[in-house]
Each structure stands twice: as structure tokens, then as C-alpha cells.
Scaffold this motif. Structure first.
Motif, mmCIF file in Angstrom:
data_model
loop_
_atom_site.group_PDB
_atom_site.id
_atom_site.type_symbol
_atom_site.label_atom_id
_atom_site.label_comp_id
_atom_site.label_asym_id
_atom_site.label_seq_id
_atom_site.Cartn_x
_atom_site.Cartn_y
_atom_site.Cartn_z
ATOM 1 N N ALA A 148 8.809 6.505 4.835
ATOM 2 C CA ALA A 148 8.417 7.914 4.682
ATOM 3 C C ALA A 148 7.424 8.311 5.769
ATOM 4 O O ALA A 148 7.545 9.367 6.387
ATOM 5 C CB ALA A 148 7.819 8.150 3.296
ATOM 6 N N ALA A 149 6.461 7.436 6.021
ATOM 7 C CA ALA A 149 5.453 7.725 7.052
ATOM 8 C C ALA A 149 6.074 7.769 8.440
ATOM 9 O O ALA A 149 5.661 8.568 9.280
ATOM 10 C CB ALA A 149 4.334 6.686 7.004
ATOM 11 N N ASP A 150 7.085 6.958 8.667
ATOM 12 C CA ASP A 150 7.743 6.945 9.974
ATOM 13 C C ASP A 150 8.570 8.207 10.224
ATOM 14 O O ASP A 150 8.814 8.565 11.370
ATOM 15 C CB ASP A 150 8.655 5.718 10.119
ATOM 16 C CG ASP A 150 7.877 4.432 10.316
ATOM 17 O OD1 ASP A 150 6.657 4.496 10.601
ATOM 18 O OD2 ASP A 150 8.488 3.352 10.158
ATOM 19 N N ILE A 151 8.995 8.876 9.160
ATOM 20 C CA ILE A 151 9.821 10.076 9.331
ATOM 21 C C ILE A 151 8.938 11.320 9.411
ATOM 22 O O ILE A 151 8.790 11.902 10.481
ATOM 23 C CB ILE A 151 10.860 10.217 8.198
ATOM 24 C CG1 ILE A 151 11.775 8.991 8.156
ATOM 25 C CG2 ILE A 151 11.692 11.487 8.394
ATOM 26 C CD1 ILE A 151 12.670 8.925 6.933
ATOM 27 N N ALA A 152 8.347 11.728 8.282
ATOM 28 C CA ALA A 152 7.614 13.005 8.310
ATOM 29 C C ALA A 152 6.602 13.153 7.182
ATOM 30 O O ALA A 152 6.243 14.274 6.829
ATOM 31 C CB ALA A 152 8.614 14.172 8.253
ATOM 32 N N LEU A 153 6.143 12.061 6.592
ATOM 33 C CA LEU A 153 5.231 12.167 5.451
ATOM 34 C C LEU A 153 3.952 12.909 5.829
ATOM 35 O O LEU A 153 3.281 12.549 6.802
ATOM 36 C CB LEU A 153 4.882 10.773 4.909
ATOM 37 C CG LEU A 153 3.985 10.738 3.677
ATOM 38 C CD1 LEU A 153 4.639 11.427 2.487
ATOM 39 C CD2 LEU A 153 3.632 9.298 3.314
ATOM 40 N N VAL A 154 3.630 13.949 5.060
ATOM 41 C CA VAL A 154 2.388 14.701 5.259
ATOM 42 C C VAL A 154 1.618 14.843 3.945
ATOM 43 O O VAL A 154 0.580 15.488 3.907
ATOM 44 C CB VAL A 154 2.636 16.112 5.863
ATOM 45 C CG1 VAL A 154 3.141 16.013 7.285
ATOM 46 C CG2 VAL A 154 3.548 16.938 4.983
ATOM 47 N N ASP A 155 2.110 14.235 2.886
ATOM 48 C CA ASP A 155 1.499 14.379 1.567
ATOM 49 C C ASP A 155 0.360 13.370 1.409
ATOM 50 O O ASP A 155 0.474 12.377 0.699
ATOM 51 C CB ASP A 155 2.564 14.199 0.487
ATOM 52 C CG ASP A 155 2.122 14.681 -0.872
ATOM 53 O OD1 ASP A 155 0.904 14.905 -1.066
ATOM 54 O OD2 ASP A 155 2.989 14.837 -1.747
ATOM 55 N N LEU A 156 -0.739 13.664 2.101
ATOM 56 C CA LEU A 156 -1.883 12.754 2.103
ATOM 57 C C LEU A 156 -2.512 12.636 0.719
ATOM 58 O O LEU A 156 -2.911 11.548 0.304
ATOM 59 C CB LEU A 156 -2.918 13.226 3.129
ATOM 60 C CG LEU A 156 -4.092 12.298 3.373
ATOM 61 C CD1 LEU A 156 -3.626 10.942 3.886
ATOM 62 C CD2 LEU A 156 -5.056 12.934 4.366
ATOM 63 N N GLU A 157 -2.591 13.748 -0.005
ATOM 64 C CA GLU A 157 -3.180 13.705 -1.350
ATOM 65 C C GLU A 157 -2.414 12.730 -2.243
ATOM 66 O O GLU A 157 -3.001 11.916 -2.943
ATOM 67 C CB GLU A 157 -3.193 15.100 -1.974
ATOM 68 C CG GLU A 157 -3.797 15.114 -3.362
ATOM 69 C CD GLU A 157 -3.831 16.480 -3.996
ATOM 70 O OE1 GLU A 157 -4.814 16.750 -4.707
ATOM 71 O OE2 GLU A 157 -2.880 17.268 -3.807
ATOM 72 N N TRP A 158 -1.101 12.803 -2.211
ATOM 73 C CA TRP A 158 -0.270 11.895 -3.013
ATOM 74 C C TRP A 158 -0.479 10.453 -2.567
ATOM 75 O O TRP A 158 -0.650 9.562 -3.397
ATOM 76 C CB TRP A 158 1.193 12.319 -2.869
ATOM 77 C CG TRP A 158 2.192 11.359 -3.419
ATOM 78 C CD1 TRP A 158 2.582 11.233 -4.726
ATOM 79 C CD2 TRP A 158 2.948 10.396 -2.691
ATOM 80 N NE1 TRP A 158 3.537 10.254 -4.841
ATOM 81 C CE2 TRP A 158 3.777 9.730 -3.599
ATOM 82 C CE3 TRP A 158 3.010 10.043 -1.339
ATOM 83 C CZ2 TRP A 158 4.658 8.721 -3.209
ATOM 84 C CZ3 TRP A 158 3.882 9.049 -0.956
ATOM 85 C CH2 TRP A 158 4.692 8.396 -1.893
ATOM 86 N N LEU A 159 -0.467 10.229 -1.259
ATOM 87 C CA LEU A 159 -0.617 8.872 -0.738
ATOM 88 C C LEU A 159 -1.952 8.268 -1.176
ATOM 89 O O LEU A 159 -2.018 7.100 -1.568
ATOM 90 C CB LEU A 159 -0.514 8.883 0.791
ATOM 91 C CG LEU A 159 -0.519 7.533 1.483
ATOM 92 C CD1 LEU A 159 0.702 6.711 1.092
ATOM 93 C CD2 LEU A 159 -0.573 7.719 2.996
ATOM 94 N N GLU A 160 -2.996 9.069 -1.128
ATOM 95 C CA GLU A 160 -4.329 8.565 -1.454
ATOM 96 C C GLU A 160 -4.609 8.482 -2.951
ATOM 97 O O GLU A 160 -5.509 7.767 -3.367
ATOM 98 C CB GLU A 160 -5.390 9.443 -0.797
ATOM 99 C CG GLU A 160 -5.411 9.302 0.709
ATOM 100 C CD GLU A 160 -6.469 10.155 1.382
ATOM 101 O OE1 GLU A 160 -6.966 11.121 0.772
ATOM 102 O OE2 GLU A 160 -6.787 9.847 2.553
#
Length: 187
Positions: A148-160
Motif C-alpha cells: 500500500a505504501a509503495d503505491i499511494a498510501l496517504v492515510d497516516l492517521e489509520w497507519l499510526e
């Protein structure tokens, strides 16, 4: 952003989907009562029924509430709309016994349908990471988070904040993912 959503609702209470974003924000912070208040408001809107049920399954997975996952999945699965059927596909990997090979095949078939859409592929990898982590399969969760991070992940809140990834957050590879996503967000 939450303050802006709350102001938008004050100015126009008909902006129902604001409740979903606020509910998600609250759930990621562990405020399940606040989450539920906003979901109850959103549940009165027929226009957002399927996405609201998908969010219900996801939050239930974050907090390992199998009964709520099952209930939301059953409701979605009876909806004849193809979009609702696609959203219902989140439930089966959570409701069955974990089988890593089956999840890999399931993920591959879902990703094949989204081969030209990077944002959808990213979102699907987020879902697969949640499903794997739900069953304690942290290696597959890592793999899907990385993809997901390699493609386009921008959901930092979810990740953290997603509770399913608590065990991963102390790992150096997770810190690298966080840096990559934060950098993308700042751009």
C-alpha cells in the motif's frame, strides 16, 4: 480537518458523510461511544448504507468484535447493489478460519479487478493488511502495508492508530513505512 467537518455539519446538517469521517476519527482514537453516536446518525441515511456497513465491519475488526462484523456483513450481503456486494467482500476473510494461502488467492483476485486503479489497489492492500492482522498473521499484514505504501498510501492517521497494527509499530520497517507515508502526505 475534524473541526472543518463539524462546522460543515453545523452549516448544513444534510452533509451526512461528514458523520462517517468523524466516526472513523473517533474510532481510531478509541472513542467507541462517540463513534457509535455518529454511526447512528449516519445509519438513518439510505444513501450511505453500504459504506456505513463497510465502516462498521472495519471498526469491528479493529476491536475484534466478531458479532458486529457478522451482522454488518449479513446485512451488506443481502443488498443486490454490486457496490454493496463489493463492500461485503471485506467480511469473509474475517469470518472464516485463517488460511494464508486462501487470503493470498483472495487478495490476488480482488487486485486483478483493480489493476488500472492505483488508489483502489492501495485501499485493497489496506483491507488485506487489516484482515491478516485480525488473524495475527503479521507477516502478511507487513507485506500488504508495504505494498500500500509503495503505491499511494496517504492515510497516516489509520497507519499510526489502527489497533490491529499495535504489535508492528515498534518495528524499524514500520517506522520506514510511516516516514514514507508522512512524506507523501506533506507533498
Amino acid at each position: 480537518g475534524i473541526g472543518h467537518l463539524q462546522l460543515a455539519l453545523e452549516l448544513d446538517p444534510g452533509l451526512d458523510w461528514c458523520h462517517a469521517d468523524i466516526a472513523r476519527h473517533l474510532a481510531l482514537r478509541g472513542d467507541l461511544d462517540g463513534y457509535q453516536r455518529h454511526i447512528e446518525i449516519l445509519s438513518k441515511s439510505a444513501a450511505h448504507r453500504a459504506p456505513m456497513l463497510l465502516m462498521t465491519m472495519r471498526v469491528a475488526a479493529w476491536y475484534r468484535d466478531i458479532d458486529r462484523i457478522r451482522s454488518a456483513h449479513e446485512e451488506l450481503a443481502t443488498d443486490p447493489d454490486p457496490g454493496a456486494q463489493a463492500m461485503a467482500s471485506y467480511g469473509p476473510p474475517l469470518l472464516r478460519d485463517h488460511d494464508g494461502a486462501w487470503l493470498d488467492d483472495y487478495a490476488a483476485s480482488m487486485l486483478q479487478m483493480a489493476h488500472d486503479n492505483g488508489r483502489l489497489r492501495t485501499y485493497l492492500h489496506q483491507m488485506f493488511a487489516e484482515q491478516a492482522a485480525f488473524h495475527g498473521d503479521l507477516e502478511r499484514a507487513r507485506l500488504h502495508l508495504r505494498q500500500a505504501a509503495d503505491i499511494a498510501l496517504v492515510d497516516l492517521e489509520w497507519l499510526e492508530r489502527c489497533p490491529l497494527f499495535a504489535e508492528l509499530r515498534g518495528e524499524p520497517s514500520f517506522a520506514e513505512l510511516r516516514i514514507k507515508v508522512r512524506s507523501r502526505c506533506e507533498q
